[in-house]
Scaffold this motif. Structure first.
Motif, PDB file in Angstrom:
ATOM      1  N   PHE A 140      10.065   3.854  11.935  1.00  0.00           N
ATOM      2  CA  PHE A 140       9.446   2.903  11.032  1.00  0.00           C
ATOM      3  C   PHE A 140      10.462   1.832  10.641  1.00  0.00           C
ATOM      4  N   SER A 141      10.073   0.590  10.813  1.00  0.00           N
ATOM      5  CA  SER A 141      10.973  -0.525  10.522  1.00  0.00           C
ATOM      6  C   SER A 141      10.451  -1.331   9.344  1.00  0.00           C
ATOM      7  N   ILE A 142      11.354  -1.754   8.466  1.00  0.00           N
ATOM      8  CA  ILE A 142      10.973  -2.586   7.332  1.00  0.00           C
ATOM      9  C   ILE A 142      10.481  -3.961   7.768  1.00  0.00           C
ATOM     10  N   HIS A 143      10.728  -4.311   9.032  1.00  0.00           N
ATOM     11  CA  HIS A 143      10.270  -5.608   9.543  1.00  0.00           C
ATOM     12  C   HIS A 143       8.838  -5.547  10.064  1.00  0.00           C
ATOM     13  N   ASP A 144       8.271  -4.342  10.128  1.00  0.00           N
ATOM     14  CA  ASP A 144       6.904  -4.177  10.618  1.00  0.00           C
ATOM     15  C   ASP A 144       5.894  -4.267   9.480  1.00  0.00           C
ATOM     16  N   ASN A 145       4.669  -4.605   9.831  1.00  0.00           N
ATOM     17  CA  ASN A 145       3.571  -4.617   8.876  1.00  0.00           C
ATOM     18  C   ASN A 145       3.346  -3.213   8.314  1.00  0.00           C
ATOM     19  N   ALA A 146       3.070  -3.132   7.025  1.00  0.00           N
ATOM     20  CA  ALA A 146       2.782  -1.831   6.389  1.00  0.00           C
ATOM     21  C   ALA A 146       1.610  -1.995   5.433  1.00  0.00           C
ATOM     22  N   ASP A 147       0.482  -2.374   5.985  1.00  0.00           N
ATOM     23  CA  ASP A 147      -0.685  -2.707   5.162  1.00  0.00           C
ATOM     24  C   ASP A 147      -1.856  -1.761   5.367  1.00  0.00           C
ATOM     25  N   HIS A 148      -1.582  -0.553   5.853  1.00  0.00           N
ATOM     26  CA  HIS A 148      -2.676   0.396   6.081  1.00  0.00           C
ATOM     27  C   HIS A 148      -2.346   1.757   5.472  1.00  0.00           C
ATOM     28  N   PRO A 149      -2.225   1.815   4.134  1.00  0.00           N
ATOM     29  CA  PRO A 149      -1.902   3.085   3.470  1.00  0.00           C
ATOM     30  C   PRO A 149      -3.020   4.098   3.654  1.00  0.00           C
ATOM     31  N   MET A 150      -2.652   5.380   3.659  1.00  0.00           N
ATOM     32  CA  MET A 150      -3.625   6.453   3.875  1.00  0.00           C
ATOM     33  C   MET A 150      -3.826   7.312   2.642  1.00  0.00           C
ATOM     34  N   SER A 151      -3.279   6.901   1.517  1.00  0.00           N
ATOM     35  CA  SER A 151      -3.491   7.606   0.247  1.00  0.00           C
ATOM     36  C   SER A 151      -3.326   6.602  -0.884  1.00  0.00           C
ATOM     37  N   LEU A 152      -3.883   6.927  -2.037  1.00  0.00           N
ATOM     38  CA  LEU A 152      -3.716   6.051  -3.190  1.00  0.00           C
ATOM     39  C   LEU A 152      -2.251   6.006  -3.620  1.00  0.00           C
ATOM     40  N   TYR A 153      -1.554   7.142  -3.507  1.00  0.00           N
ATOM     41  CA  TYR A 153      -0.118   7.141  -3.822  1.00  0.00           C
ATOM     42  C   TYR A 153       0.599   6.078  -3.001  1.00  0.00           C
ATOM     43  N   ALA A 154       0.341   6.059  -1.682  1.00  0.00           N
ATOM     44  CA  ALA A 154       0.973   5.063  -0.816  1.00  0.00           C
ATOM     45  C   ALA A 154       0.573   3.651  -1.222  1.00  0.00           C
ATOM     46  N   ALA A 155      -0.691   3.480  -1.584  1.00  0.00           N
ATOM     47  CA  ALA A 155      -1.164   2.157  -1.993  1.00  0.00           C
ATOM     48  C   ALA A 155      -0.457   1.680  -3.260  1.00  0.00           C
ATOM     49  N   THR A 156      -0.188   2.588  -4.213  1.00  0.00           N
ATOM     50  CA  THR A 156       0.521   2.175  -5.427  1.00  0.00           C
ATOM     51  C   THR A 156       1.958   1.787  -5.113  1.00  0.00           C
ATOM     52  N   LYS A 157       2.580   2.491  -4.168  1.00  0.00           N
ATOM     53  CA  LYS A 157       3.953   2.152  -3.798  1.00  0.00           C
ATOM     54  C   LYS A 157       4.028   0.808  -3.081  1.00  0.00           C
ATOM     55  N   LYS A 158       3.063   0.553  -2.211  1.00  0.00           N
ATOM     56  CA  LYS A 158       3.003  -0.765  -1.578  1.00  0.00           C
ATOM     57  C   LYS A 158       2.744  -1.839  -2.626  1.00  0.00           C
ATOM     58  N   SER A 159       1.903  -1.537  -3.603  1.00  0.00           N
ATOM     59  CA  SER A 159       1.645  -2.472  -4.700  1.00  0.00           C
ATOM     60  C   SER A 159       2.922  -2.787  -5.464  1.00  0.00           C
ATOM     61  N   ASN A 160       3.760  -1.776  -5.681  1.00  0.00           N
ATOM     62  CA  ASN A 160       5.037  -1.995  -6.361  1.00  0.00           C
ATOM     63  C   ASN A 160       5.893  -3.014  -5.613  1.00  0.00           C
ATOM     64  N   GLU A 161       5.901  -2.916  -4.282  1.00  0.00           N
ATOM     65  CA  GLU A 161       6.678  -3.870  -3.484  1.00  0.00           C
ATOM     66  C   GLU A 161       6.159  -5.292  -3.668  1.00  0.00           C
ATOM     67  N   LEU A 162       4.838  -5.441  -3.692  1.00  0.00           N
ATOM     68  CA  LEU A 162       4.241  -6.769  -3.862  1.00  0.00           C
ATOM     69  C   LEU A 162       4.468  -7.303  -5.278  1.00  0.00           C
ATOM     70  N   MET A 163       4.335  -6.431  -6.272  1.00  0.00           N
ATOM     71  CA  MET A 163       4.571  -6.844  -7.656  1.00  0.00           C
ATOM     72  C   MET A 163       6.018  -7.274  -7.839  1.00  0.00           C
ATOM     73  N   ALA A 164       6.948  -6.491  -7.269  1.00  0.00           N
ATOM     74  CA  ALA A 164       8.368  -6.807  -7.390  1.00  0.00           C
ATOM     75  C   ALA A 164       8.677  -8.154  -6.757  1.00  0.00           C
ATOM     76  N   HIS A 165       8.067  -8.425  -5.594  1.00  0.00           N
ATOM     77  CA  HIS A 165       8.313  -9.720  -4.953  1.00  0.00           C
ATOM     78  C   HIS A 165       7.758 -10.862  -5.799  1.00  0.00           C
ATOM     79  N   ALA A 166       6.586 -10.664  -6.385  1.00  0.00           N
ATOM     80  CA  ALA A 166       6.002 -11.712  -7.225  1.00  0.00           C
ATOM     81  C   ALA A 166       6.931 -12.070  -8.383  1.00  0.00           C
ATOM     82  N   TYR A 167       7.496 -11.066  -9.038  1.00  0.00           N
ATOM     83  CA  TYR A 167       8.404 -11.320 -10.167  1.00  0.00           C
ATOM     84  C   TYR A 167       9.719 -11.932  -9.687  1.00  0.00           C
ATOM     85  N   SER A 168      10.172 -11.519  -8.523  1.00  0.00           N
ATOM     86  CA  SER A 168      11.379 -12.109  -7.968  1.00  0.00           C
ATOM     87  C   SER A 168      11.160 -13.585  -7.652  1.00  0.00           C
ATOM     88  N   SER A 169       9.976 -13.882  -7.108  1.00  0.00           N
ATOM     89  CA  SER A 169       9.654 -15.266  -6.754  1.00  0.00           C
ATOM     90  C   SER A 169       9.412 -16.132  -7.988  1.00  0.00           C
TER      91      SER A 169
END
Length: 337
Positions: A140-169
């Motif tokens: 698994f590479s951080i440069h690859d797309n990761a937009d197909h979570p298979m659990s809500l837990y995974a979806a919340t963690k992906k959401s954290n990445e997006l939220m963090a980027h929004a605040y950074s930006s």
């Protein structure tokens, strides 16, 4: 003396990281709500290892308690925030989804707001290998797309990445995200497979092996995880990537002061081999019960580490043989307690 906020410090990774930082002279302020997702006694045992340090202080509260989190940031001059607190577990997210929204989304928002308003120099937060979801390309590479979570837990963690980027930006908040890969070791989480297997072997109960044993995990020993986080603290805040291309966007970097890394062992291990090691170290045979794949689970995790190695020189040192032996020795003592 630098002051670091560690959320989830009564958790597995949080305790080990806090202890390492305390021994190196940092002041650690810990936050944990001591919830009963698993043994509260185990969490209290972890905190007991931190209490002897004069440069340690503890606050018991939940991340979703906005007023308490605001007070933590207002009353303390923090040099770095390490957000490890979260509602963990893939399968529990199917049974109790609201707990994940409360802790992992609302709670993380409170941390971001605190960092924003109090100009925190660096936020490091825990993501998860589970964000790779349906991806089958390995490692698994951080440069690859990761937009197909298979659990809500995974979806919340992906959401954290997006939220963090929004605040950074939006606010120039320096942020580093870490996708953890199956962390194990002494004082580990009782809901993790290796801990459940050891407990079943000790008790003479059948081990439930899902996907009929065709599972691989990138088991990463806790000391390696802690070493990586400490190196990131020493490295300091990430800088914007001036060469970032908006027409060919790399999800691991940004025009903002934002970075994302895998942190794992880079050596997937079959569950059968892990069980054989536990049998050897515990001097008992396991009774196996083979079952289909569980909902929300994935057959293999495998971390690509080139980016983290290039950034901080991180290379995992502890083999599965050495790490599981350390866990088994601790587990025997824990069982007696």
């Amino acid at each position: 003396m630098k002051k670091i906020l560690v959320t989830g410090n009564a958790g597995f990774i949080g305790m080990h990281l806090s202890k390492k930082l305390l021994t190196e002279g940092y002041h650690v302020l810990g936050i944990d709500n001591l919830n009963d997702y698993y043994s509260v006694d185990l969490k209290k045992q972890r905190i007991s290892l931190l209490k002897p340090y004069k440069n340690f202080s503890q606050i018991v509260c939940s991340l979703e308690d906005c007023n308490s989190i605001n007070s933590v940031f207002k009353d303390n001059e923090l040099d770095c925030v390490i957000n490890l607190a979260a509602q963990a577990g893939v399968r529990y997210s199917i049974k109790n989804p609201r707990a994940y929204i409360d802790s992992n989304i609302t709670g993380f928002l409170n941390i971001l707001e605190g960092c924003r308003h109090h100009k925190i120099p660096h936020l490091i937060y825990a993501s998860s290998s589970s964000v790779y979801g349906a991806n089958e390309k390995v490692p698994f590479s951080i440069h690859d797309n990761a937009d197909h979570p298979m659990s809500l837990y995974a979806a919340t963690k992906k959401s954290n990445e997006l939220m963090a980027h929004a605040y950074s930006s939006l606010y120039g908040l320096p942020v580093t995200g870490l996708r953890f890969f199956t962390v194990y070791g002494p004082f580990g989480r009782p809901d993790m497979a290796y801990f459940l297997f050891a407990d079943a072997i000790k008790s003479g109960k059948p081990i439930k092996i899902f996907n009929f044993g065709k599972m691989q995990r990138d088991f990463t020993y806790i000391d390696d995880i802690v070493e990586g986080i400490v190196r990131l603290i020493r490295k300091g805040a990430p800088k914007p990537n001036e060469g970032w291309n908006r027409h060919d966007a790399d999800p691991a970097a940004s025009y903002a002061p934002y970075r994302l890394f895998n942190i794992g062992n880079n050596r997937p291990v079959e569950l059968e081999y892990m069980i054989l090691l536990l049998e050897k170290y515990m001097d008992r045979k396991a009774e196996r019960e083979y079952l289909p794949m569980q909902q929300g689970d994935v057959p293999v995790t495998y971390a690509e580490l080139d980016d983290l190695t290039g950034y901080i020189g991180f290379k995992p040192r502890i083999s599965i043989e050495e790490g599981l032996l350390s866990f088994a020795e601790w587990f025997r003592e824990y069982g007696r307690l």
